[in-house]
Write an enzyme that holds these catalytic residues in place. Structure first.
Site, PDB file in Angstrom:
ATOM      1  N   HIS A 135      39.101  41.391  48.689  1.00 33.03           N
ATOM      2  CA  HIS A 135      40.142  42.014  49.532  1.00 33.03           C
ATOM      3  C   HIS A 135      39.417  42.902  50.556  1.00 33.03           C
ATOM      4  CE1 HIS A 135      43.446  44.856  50.430  1.00 33.03           C
ATOM      5  NE2 HIS A 135      44.267  43.962  49.926  1.00 33.03           N
ATOM      6  N   ASP A 212      36.690  46.103  41.212  1.00 39.66           N
ATOM      7  CA  ASP A 212      38.021  46.302  41.792  1.00 39.66           C
ATOM      8  C   ASP A 212      39.021  45.622  40.857  1.00 39.66           C
ATOM      9  OD1 ASP A 212      40.423  45.813  43.080  1.00 39.66           O
ATOM     10  OD2 ASP A 212      39.526  45.130  44.953  1.00 39.66           O
ATOM     11  N   GLN A 215      44.008  43.618  40.706  1.00 38.79           N
ATOM     12  CA  GLN A 215      44.809  42.466  40.268  1.00 38.79           C
ATOM     13  C   GLN A 215      44.588  42.125  38.800  1.00 38.79           C
ATOM     14  OE1 GLN A 215      47.125  41.094  42.036  1.00 38.79           O
ATOM     15  NE2 GLN A 215      46.660  42.014  44.014  1.00 38.79           N
ATOM     16  N   LYS A 238      50.642  48.125  41.387  1.00 35.23           N
ATOM     17  CA  LYS A 238      50.502  46.720  40.962  1.00 35.23           C
ATOM     18  C   LYS A 238      50.617  46.617  39.439  1.00 35.23           C
ATOM     19  CE  LYS A 238      47.536  45.717  44.907  1.00 35.23           C
ATOM     20  NZ  LYS A 238      48.358  44.914  45.829  1.00 35.23           N
ATOM     21  N   CYS A 376      44.840  39.763  53.237  1.00 34.22           N
ATOM     22  CA  CYS A 376      43.758  40.753  53.368  1.00 34.22           C
ATOM     23  C   CYS A 376      42.451  40.204  52.815  1.00 34.22           C
ATOM     24  CB  CYS A 376      44.110  42.085  52.695  1.00 34.22           C
ATOM     25  SG  CYS A 376      45.497  42.910  53.437  1.00 34.22           S
TER      26      CYS A 376
END
Ligand code: PLP
Length: 417
Positions: A135, A212, A215, A238, A376
Protein backbone atom coordinates in the site's frame (compact mmCIF):
# COMPACT_ATOMS: atom_id res chain seq x y z
CA UNK A 1 -2.03 -24.03 3.05
CA UNK A 2 -5.20 -21.92 3.32
CA UNK A 3 -6.06 -19.31 5.95
CA UNK A 4 -8.01 -21.79 7.99
CA UNK A 5 -5.18 -24.33 8.02
CA UNK A 6 -2.71 -21.56 8.77
CA UNK A 7 -4.50 -20.92 12.04
CA UNK A 8 -4.96 -24.62 12.70
CA UNK A 9 -8.59 -25.12 11.70
CA UNK A 10 -10.13 -26.28 8.44
CA UNK A 11 -13.89 -26.50 8.95
CA UNK A 12 -16.62 -24.09 9.99
CA UNK A 13 -18.19 -25.46 13.19
CA UNK A 14 -20.78 -23.33 14.91
CA UNK A 15 -20.00 -19.87 13.58
CA UNK A 16 -23.17 -18.23 12.24
CA UNK A 17 -22.60 -15.14 10.08
CA UNK A 18 -26.34 -14.48 9.79
CA UNK A 19 -26.51 -14.01 13.57
CA UNK A 20 -23.36 -11.89 13.53
CA UNK A 21 -25.03 -9.52 11.03
CA UNK A 22 -27.59 -8.61 13.67
CA UNK A 23 -24.82 -6.96 15.69
CA UNK A 24 -24.13 -4.51 12.84
CA UNK A 25 -27.10 -2.12 12.46
CA UNK A 26 -25.79 -0.45 9.30
CA UNK A 27 -26.12 -3.68 7.32
CA UNK A 28 -29.90 -3.67 7.68
CA UNK A 29 -30.74 -1.08 5.02
CA UNK A 30 -31.54 -0.70 1.33
CA UNK A 31 -29.13 1.09 -0.97
CA UNK A 32 -30.44 2.17 -4.36
CA UNK A 33 -33.60 0.20 -3.68
CA UNK A 34 -31.84 -3.10 -2.91
CA UNK A 35 -30.74 -4.68 0.38
CA UNK A 36 -27.16 -3.60 0.99
CA UNK A 37 -24.37 -6.09 0.25
CA UNK A 38 -21.27 -4.59 1.83
CA UNK A 39 -18.12 -5.98 0.22
CA UNK A 40 -15.72 -3.10 0.88
CA UNK A 41 -14.29 -4.38 4.14
CA UNK A 42 -10.66 -3.95 3.13
CA UNK A 43 -11.34 -0.20 2.90
CA UNK A 44 -13.13 -0.11 6.24
CA UNK A 45 -15.21 -2.54 8.28
CA UNK A 46 -18.62 -1.80 9.75
CA UNK A 47 -19.04 -1.30 13.51
CA UNK A 48 -20.97 -3.57 15.86
CA UNK A 49 -23.33 -2.20 18.52
CA UNK A 50 -20.72 -3.02 21.15
CA UNK A 51 -18.33 -0.45 19.63
CA UNK A 52 -20.99 2.20 18.97
CA UNK A 53 -22.22 1.81 22.57
CA UNK A 54 -18.72 1.99 24.09
CA UNK A 55 -18.04 5.29 22.31
CA UNK A 56 -21.46 6.65 23.17
CA UNK A 57 -21.05 5.61 26.84
CA UNK A 58 -17.78 7.52 27.01
CA UNK A 59 -19.23 10.72 25.59
CA UNK A 60 -22.47 10.44 27.55
CA UNK A 61 -21.03 9.28 30.83
CA UNK A 62 -17.36 10.13 31.46
CA UNK A 63 -15.93 12.33 28.70
CA UNK A 64 -12.84 13.95 30.18
CA UNK A 65 -9.18 14.40 29.37
CA UNK A 66 -6.80 11.63 30.42
CA UNK A 67 -3.73 11.56 32.68
CA UNK A 68 -4.16 15.11 33.88
CA UNK A 69 -7.40 15.42 35.78
CA UNK A 70 -7.77 15.92 39.47
CA UNK A 71 -11.38 14.75 39.33
CA UNK A 72 -13.35 11.55 39.13
CA UNK A 73 -14.43 11.71 35.47
CA UNK A 74 -10.84 12.13 34.36
CA UNK A 75 -9.76 9.25 36.61
CA UNK A 76 -12.38 7.03 35.01
CA UNK A 77 -11.47 8.12 31.45
CA UNK A 78 -7.79 7.46 32.22
CA UNK A 79 -8.51 4.02 33.68
CA UNK A 80 -10.63 2.92 30.69
CA UNK A 81 -8.18 4.43 28.19
CA UNK A 82 -5.23 2.59 29.76
CA UNK A 83 -7.26 -0.62 30.02
CA UNK A 84 -7.79 -0.29 26.26
CA UNK A 85 -4.01 -0.30 25.79
CA UNK A 86 -3.85 -3.48 27.88
CA UNK A 87 -6.53 -5.07 25.66
CA UNK A 88 -4.49 -4.30 22.54
CA UNK A 89 -1.31 -5.62 24.19
CA UNK A 90 -2.99 -8.96 24.93
CA UNK A 91 -4.51 -9.03 21.43
CA UNK A 92 -1.09 -9.01 19.73
CA UNK A 93 0.71 -10.81 22.58
CA UNK A 94 2.94 -7.87 23.46
CA UNK A 95 5.24 -8.54 26.42
CA UNK A 96 4.28 -5.15 27.91
CA UNK A 97 1.45 -2.66 27.44
CA UNK A 98 4.01 0.17 27.25
CA UNK A 99 4.99 -1.20 23.83
CA UNK A 100 1.58 -0.23 22.46
CA UNK A 101 1.71 3.29 21.00
CA UNK A 102 -1.55 4.89 19.90
CA UNK A 103 -1.42 6.34 16.40
CA UNK A 104 -4.05 7.62 13.98
CA UNK A 105 -3.78 4.40 11.98
CA UNK A 106 -1.35 2.22 10.07
CA UNK A 107 -0.20 5.19 8.01
CA UNK A 108 0.91 7.08 11.08
CA UNK A 109 2.56 3.96 12.51
CA UNK A 110 4.76 3.67 9.40
CA UNK A 111 5.50 7.40 9.39
CA UNK A 112 6.44 7.29 13.07
CA UNK A 113 9.00 4.52 12.52
CA UNK A 114 10.32 5.99 9.25
CA UNK A 115 10.69 9.40 10.86
CA UNK A 116 11.95 8.46 14.30
CA UNK A 117 13.86 5.17 13.90
CA UNK A 118 14.69 5.97 10.27
CA UNK A 119 16.24 9.37 10.87
CA UNK A 120 18.39 7.99 13.66
CA UNK A 121 19.48 4.82 11.87
CA UNK A 122 19.46 5.29 8.08
CA UNK A 123 22.53 6.79 6.39
CA UNK A 124 23.61 7.52 2.82
CA UNK A 125 24.10 4.31 0.87
CA UNK A 126 21.79 2.25 3.10
CA UNK A 127 18.95 0.20 1.63
CA UNK A 128 15.30 -0.09 2.62
CA UNK A 129 13.35 -3.02 1.19
CA UNK A 130 9.60 -3.10 0.61
CA UNK A 131 7.61 -5.46 -1.58
CA UNK A 132 5.94 -4.45 -4.84
CA UNK A 133 2.61 -5.44 -3.20
CA UNK A 134 2.66 -2.62 -0.67
CA UNK A 135 0.00 0.00 0.00
CA UNK A 136 1.28 3.53 -0.67
CA UNK A 137 1.42 4.15 3.07
CA UNK A 138 4.12 1.50 3.32
CA UNK A 139 6.06 2.98 0.41
CA UNK A 140 5.93 6.77 0.51
CA UNK A 141 7.21 7.34 4.10
CA UNK A 142 10.25 5.16 3.28
CA UNK A 143 10.74 6.91 -0.05
CA UNK A 144 10.75 10.28 1.72
CA UNK A 145 13.27 8.96 4.24
CA UNK A 146 15.48 7.48 1.51
CA UNK A 147 15.44 10.77 -0.43
CA UNK A 148 16.39 12.77 2.66
CA UNK A 149 19.21 10.45 3.64
CA UNK A 150 20.63 9.45 0.24
CA UNK A 151 19.53 5.87 0.85
CA UNK A 152 17.77 3.59 -1.67
CA UNK A 153 14.27 2.19 -1.52
CA UNK A 154 14.30 -1.17 -3.27
CA UNK A 155 11.14 -3.07 -4.29
CA UNK A 156 11.08 -6.85 -3.91
CA UNK A 157 9.47 -8.26 -7.08
CA UNK A 158 6.22 -10.23 -7.07
CA UNK A 159 5.04 -13.00 -9.41
CA UNK A 160 2.06 -12.75 -11.78
CA UNK A 161 0.07 -14.62 -9.13
CA UNK A 162 0.80 -11.86 -6.64
CA UNK A 163 3.31 -13.67 -4.41
CA UNK A 164 6.56 -12.16 -3.19
CA UNK A 165 9.55 -13.63 -5.01
CA UNK A 166 11.44 -15.06 -2.03
CA UNK A 167 14.53 -15.93 -4.06
CA UNK A 168 14.77 -12.38 -5.34
CA UNK A 169 14.27 -11.18 -1.74
CA UNK A 170 17.14 -13.36 -0.47
CA UNK A 171 19.36 -12.07 -3.28
CA UNK A 172 18.65 -8.46 -2.27
CA UNK A 173 19.76 -8.96 1.33
CA UNK A 174 23.18 -7.57 2.16
CA UNK A 175 24.81 -5.60 4.96
CA UNK A 176 23.46 -2.27 3.60
CA UNK A 177 19.85 -3.37 4.10
CA UNK A 178 18.77 -1.72 7.37
CA UNK A 179 15.04 -2.31 7.36
CA UNK A 180 12.51 -4.47 5.51
CA UNK A 181 8.90 -3.27 5.60
CA UNK A 182 6.30 -5.78 4.50
CA UNK A 183 2.55 -6.03 4.48
CA UNK A 184 1.18 -9.04 6.33
CA UNK A 185 -1.75 -9.24 3.86
CA UNK A 186 -2.01 -7.35 0.55
CA UNK A 187 -5.02 -5.02 0.44
CA UNK A 188 -5.20 -5.21 -3.36
CA UNK A 189 -4.96 -8.99 -3.87
CA UNK A 190 -5.35 -10.52 -0.42
CA UNK A 191 -2.01 -12.36 -0.59
CA UNK A 192 -0.91 -13.53 2.86
CA UNK A 193 2.81 -12.92 2.80
CA UNK A 194 5.12 -15.39 4.55
CA UNK A 195 6.21 -12.71 7.00
CA UNK A 196 7.65 -15.13 9.52
CA UNK A 197 10.10 -16.47 6.92
CA UNK A 198 10.85 -12.97 5.64
CA UNK A 199 11.59 -11.79 9.20
CA UNK A 200 13.86 -14.78 9.85
CA UNK A 201 15.84 -14.07 6.66
CA UNK A 202 16.12 -10.35 7.38
CA UNK A 203 17.34 -11.05 10.92
CA UNK A 204 20.26 -13.09 9.56
CA UNK A 205 21.79 -9.89 8.20
CA UNK A 206 20.73 -7.78 11.18
CA UNK A 207 18.00 -5.81 9.40
CA UNK A 208 14.95 -4.59 11.30
CA UNK A 209 11.47 -5.57 10.11
CA UNK A 210 8.26 -3.53 10.13
CA UNK A 211 5.06 -5.49 9.44
CA UNK A 212 2.03 -3.60 8.11
CA UNK A 213 -0.83 -5.53 9.65
CA UNK A 214 -3.68 -3.32 8.39
CA UNK A 215 -5.30 -6.17 6.45
CA UNK A 216 -4.30 -9.01 8.77
CA UNK A 217 -5.60 -8.38 12.28
CA UNK A 218 -9.30 -8.78 11.44
CA UNK A 219 -8.74 -12.08 9.64
CA UNK A 220 -6.48 -14.17 11.87
CA UNK A 221 -4.66 -13.94 15.22
CA UNK A 222 -1.35 -12.07 15.27
CA UNK A 223 1.43 -12.78 17.74
CA UNK A 224 4.26 -10.26 17.56
CA UNK A 225 6.54 -12.41 19.72
CA UNK A 226 6.10 -15.48 17.60
CA UNK A 227 6.61 -13.45 14.40
CA UNK A 228 9.77 -11.96 15.94
CA UNK A 229 9.22 -8.66 14.09
CA UNK A 230 10.56 -5.32 15.35
CA UNK A 231 7.49 -3.21 14.60
CA UNK A 232 3.86 -4.04 13.82
CA UNK A 233 1.22 -1.49 12.80
CA UNK A 234 -2.53 -1.64 12.25
CA UNK A 235 -5.66 0.53 12.03
CA UNK A 236 -8.71 0.34 14.28
CA UNK A 237 -11.24 0.97 11.52
CA UNK A 238 -10.31 -2.17 9.59
CA UNK A 239 -10.90 -4.16 12.77
CA UNK A 240 -14.52 -3.09 13.53
CA UNK A 241 -13.23 -0.10 15.53
CA UNK A 242 -13.47 3.63 14.82
CA UNK A 243 -11.48 5.68 12.32
CA UNK A 244 -8.69 7.91 13.61
CA UNK A 245 -7.14 5.34 15.94
CA UNK A 246 -4.43 2.80 15.25
CA UNK A 247 -1.51 1.08 16.86
CA UNK A 248 2.22 0.83 16.58
CA UNK A 249 3.72 -2.08 18.47
CA UNK A 250 7.50 -1.94 18.84
CA UNK A 251 10.31 -3.88 20.44
CA UNK A 252 10.93 -2.19 23.78
CA UNK A 253 14.65 -1.55 23.41
CA UNK A 254 14.15 0.03 19.98
CA UNK A 255 11.30 2.25 21.17
CA UNK A 256 13.42 3.34 24.13
CA UNK A 257 16.31 4.32 21.86
CA UNK A 258 14.15 6.13 19.32
CA UNK A 259 13.74 9.93 19.50
CA UNK A 260 10.20 11.34 19.85
CA UNK A 261 8.17 11.83 16.67
CA UNK A 262 5.83 14.67 17.63
CA UNK A 263 6.53 17.29 20.31
CA UNK A 264 3.91 18.67 22.68
CA UNK A 265 2.06 18.00 25.89
CA UNK A 266 2.20 14.61 27.60
CA UNK A 267 5.40 13.48 25.83
CA UNK A 268 7.67 15.48 28.13
CA UNK A 269 9.08 14.73 31.57
CA UNK A 270 10.27 18.31 32.13
CA UNK A 271 10.14 21.31 29.80
CA UNK A 272 12.10 24.56 30.03
CA UNK A 273 13.65 26.98 27.56
CA UNK A 274 17.00 25.48 28.49
CA UNK A 275 15.85 22.10 27.22
CA UNK A 276 13.26 19.37 27.49
CA UNK A 277 13.48 15.84 28.79
CA UNK A 278 11.12 13.23 27.47
CA UNK A 279 8.54 11.01 29.10
CA UNK A 280 8.83 7.25 29.29
CA UNK A 281 7.12 4.76 26.98
CA UNK A 282 4.53 4.88 25.61
CA UNK A 283 3.89 8.59 26.30
CA UNK A 284 7.13 9.71 24.63
CA UNK A 285 5.36 9.04 21.31
CA UNK A 286 1.92 10.35 22.26
CA UNK A 287 2.10 14.14 22.17
CA UNK A 288 -1.17 15.99 22.71
CA UNK A 289 -4.62 14.84 23.75
CA UNK A 290 -5.05 11.34 22.32
CA UNK A 291 -8.11 9.91 20.58
CA UNK A 292 -9.63 8.71 23.86
CA UNK A 293 -12.98 7.62 22.40
CA UNK A 294 -11.11 5.92 19.55
CA UNK A 295 -8.96 3.85 21.90
CA UNK A 296 -12.00 2.86 23.95
CA UNK A 297 -13.88 1.95 20.77
CA UNK A 298 -10.97 -0.08 19.45
CA UNK A 299 -10.74 -2.08 22.68
CA UNK A 300 -14.48 -2.76 22.46
CA UNK A 301 -13.98 -3.98 18.87
CA UNK A 302 -11.21 -6.34 19.94
CA UNK A 303 -13.31 -7.66 22.81
CA UNK A 304 -16.17 -8.19 20.38
CA UNK A 305 -13.96 -10.13 17.96
CA UNK A 306 -12.58 -12.20 20.81
CA UNK A 307 -16.09 -13.42 21.62
CA UNK A 308 -15.72 -15.67 18.57
CA UNK A 309 -13.46 -18.60 17.99
CA UNK A 310 -10.92 -16.91 15.70
CA UNK A 311 -10.30 -20.17 13.87
CA UNK A 312 -13.98 -20.36 13.01
CA UNK A 313 -13.94 -16.78 11.76
CA UNK A 314 -10.97 -17.54 9.50
CA UNK A 315 -12.61 -20.72 8.27
CA UNK A 316 -15.84 -18.86 7.50
CA UNK A 317 -14.03 -16.16 5.52
CA UNK A 318 -12.01 -18.79 3.70
CA UNK A 319 -15.20 -20.63 2.80
CA UNK A 320 -16.60 -17.40 1.28
CA UNK A 321 -13.47 -16.92 -0.80
CA UNK A 322 -13.51 -20.52 -2.01
CA UNK A 323 -17.17 -20.14 -2.97
CA UNK A 324 -16.37 -16.89 -4.76
CA UNK A 325 -13.59 -18.59 -6.71
CA UNK A 326 -15.96 -21.41 -7.71
CA UNK A 327 -18.53 -18.91 -8.96
CA UNK A 328 -15.81 -16.93 -10.75
CA UNK A 329 -14.68 -20.04 -12.65
CA UNK A 330 -18.04 -20.17 -14.45
CA UNK A 331 -18.53 -16.42 -14.89
CA UNK A 332 -17.78 -15.64 -18.52
CA UNK A 333 -15.42 -12.73 -19.13
CA UNK A 334 -14.27 -12.55 -15.50
CA UNK A 335 -10.54 -12.71 -14.85
CA UNK A 336 -9.22 -13.11 -11.33
CA UNK A 337 -6.31 -10.86 -10.38
CA UNK A 338 -4.09 -12.38 -7.73
CA UNK A 339 -4.02 -16.13 -7.40
CA UNK A 340 -1.62 -16.59 -4.52
CA UNK A 341 -1.81 -19.85 -2.61
CA UNK A 342 -2.66 -18.10 0.65
CA UNK A 343 -5.27 -15.36 0.43
CA UNK A 344 -7.31 -13.59 3.11
CA UNK A 345 -10.49 -11.61 2.63
CA UNK A 346 -10.01 -10.26 -0.90
CA UNK A 347 -11.38 -11.20 -4.30
CA UNK A 348 -9.89 -8.93 -6.99
CA UNK A 349 -10.96 -9.23 -10.61
CA UNK A 350 -11.48 -7.65 -14.01
CA UNK A 351 -14.46 -7.97 -16.31
CA UNK A 352 -13.58 -8.25 -20.00
CA UNK A 353 -14.37 -5.09 -21.95
CA UNK A 354 -15.28 -3.02 -18.88
CA UNK A 355 -13.37 -0.44 -16.90
CA UNK A 356 -13.28 -1.36 -13.18
CA UNK A 357 -14.88 1.94 -12.16
CA UNK A 358 -17.86 1.34 -14.50
CA UNK A 359 -18.31 -2.13 -13.00
CA UNK A 360 -18.22 -0.64 -9.49
CA UNK A 361 -20.82 1.97 -10.38
CA UNK A 362 -23.17 -0.58 -11.93
CA UNK A 363 -22.78 -2.87 -8.91
CA UNK A 364 -23.57 0.03 -6.58
CA UNK A 365 -26.79 0.68 -8.48
CA UNK A 366 -27.77 -2.86 -7.47
CA UNK A 367 -26.89 -2.33 -3.81
CA UNK A 368 -23.51 -4.09 -3.96
CA UNK A 369 -20.66 -2.02 -2.49
CA UNK A 370 -17.16 -2.86 -3.76
CA UNK A 371 -14.03 -0.81 -4.33
CA UNK A 372 -12.45 -0.17 -7.72
CA UNK A 373 -9.18 1.32 -8.90
CA UNK A 374 -5.56 0.88 -7.93
CA UNK A 375 -6.36 0.43 -4.21
CA UNK A 376 -3.43 2.69 -3.22
CA UNK A 377 -1.08 0.13 -4.75
CA UNK A 378 -0.05 1.79 -8.02
CA UNK A 379 3.39 0.13 -8.20
CA UNK A 380 1.65 -3.26 -8.00
CA UNK A 381 -0.81 -2.34 -10.76
CA UNK A 382 2.15 -1.18 -12.90
CA UNK A 383 3.93 -4.49 -12.28
CA UNK A 384 0.80 -6.40 -13.31
CA UNK A 385 0.26 -4.07 -16.32
CA UNK A 386 -3.33 -3.25 -15.35
CA UNK A 387 -4.97 0.09 -14.48
CA UNK A 388 -6.74 -1.33 -11.43
CA UNK A 389 -9.20 -4.01 -10.37
CA UNK A 390 -12.66 -4.47 -8.94
CA UNK A 391 -12.21 -5.63 -5.35
CA UNK A 392 -14.81 -7.45 -3.28
CA UNK A 393 -13.53 -7.85 0.26
CA UNK A 394 -15.11 -10.03 2.91
CA UNK A 395 -15.61 -9.90 6.63
CA UNK A 396 -17.11 -11.78 9.51
CA UNK A 397 -20.71 -10.76 8.63
CA UNK A 398 -20.70 -11.66 4.93
CA UNK A 399 -22.51 -14.75 3.74
CA UNK A 400 -22.74 -16.97 0.67
CA UNK A 401 -25.91 -15.02 -0.15
CA UNK A 402 -23.71 -11.92 -0.55
CA UNK A 403 -21.51 -13.83 -3.01
CA UNK A 404 -24.62 -14.90 -4.94
CA UNK A 405 -25.82 -11.29 -5.04
CA UNK A 406 -22.43 -10.16 -6.34
CA UNK A 407 -22.47 -12.67 -9.18
CA UNK A 408 -26.12 -12.03 -10.04
CA UNK A 409 -25.32 -8.31 -10.20
CA UNK A 410 -22.27 -8.99 -12.40
CA UNK A 411 -24.50 -10.81 -14.89
CA UNK A 412 -26.63 -7.66 -15.12
CA UNK A 413 -23.51 -5.51 -15.49
CA UNK A 414 -22.54 -7.62 -18.51
CA UNK A 415 -25.84 -6.73 -20.18
CA UNK A 416 -24.78 -3.07 -20.19
CA UNK A 417 -21.45 -3.81 -21.87
N1 PLP B 1 -1.63 -0.72 4.72
C1 PLP B 1 -2.56 -1.47 4.12
C2 PLP B 1 -2.20 -2.84 3.65
C3 PLP B 1 -3.84 -0.96 3.91
O1 PLP B 1 -4.77 -1.70 3.32
C4 PLP B 1 -4.13 0.35 4.36
C5 PLP B 1 -5.46 0.94 4.10
O2 PLP B 1 -6.17 0.56 3.20
C6 PLP B 1 -3.14 1.07 4.99
C7 PLP B 1 -1.90 0.50 5.15
C8 PLP B 1 -3.39 2.45 5.51
O3 PLP B 1 -4.31 2.38 6.56
P1 PLP B 1 -4.90 3.73 7.20
O4 PLP B 1 -5.44 4.53 6.06
O5 PLP B 1 -5.96 3.24 8.12
O6 PLP B 1 -3.79 4.40 7.90
Amino acid sequence: MNVAEQVGQSTVKTFDAKKVRQDFPILDQNVNGQPLVYLDNAATTQKPNAVIDAISDYYRGYNSNVHRGAHSLSDKATAVFEAARETVATFVNSPKKEQIIWTRGTTEAVNLVAHSWGRANIAAGDKILVSTLEHHSNIVPWQMLAQDKGASLIPIPVSEKGEIDLQAFAALLDSRVKIVSIGHVSNALGTINPVKDIIAEAKKIGAKVFVDGAQAVAHFPVDVQSLNCDFYGFSGHKLFGPTGIGVLWGREELLNEMPPYHGGGEMIETCSFAGTTYNQLPYKFEAGTPDIAGAIGLAAAIQYLQCFDRDEVSAHEHDLLEYCHQRAATCEGLKRVGEAKNIAGVFSFLLEGAHPSDVGMLLDQQGVAVRTGHHCAQPLMDALHIPGTVRASFSIYNTRDDVDRLFAALEKVKQFL
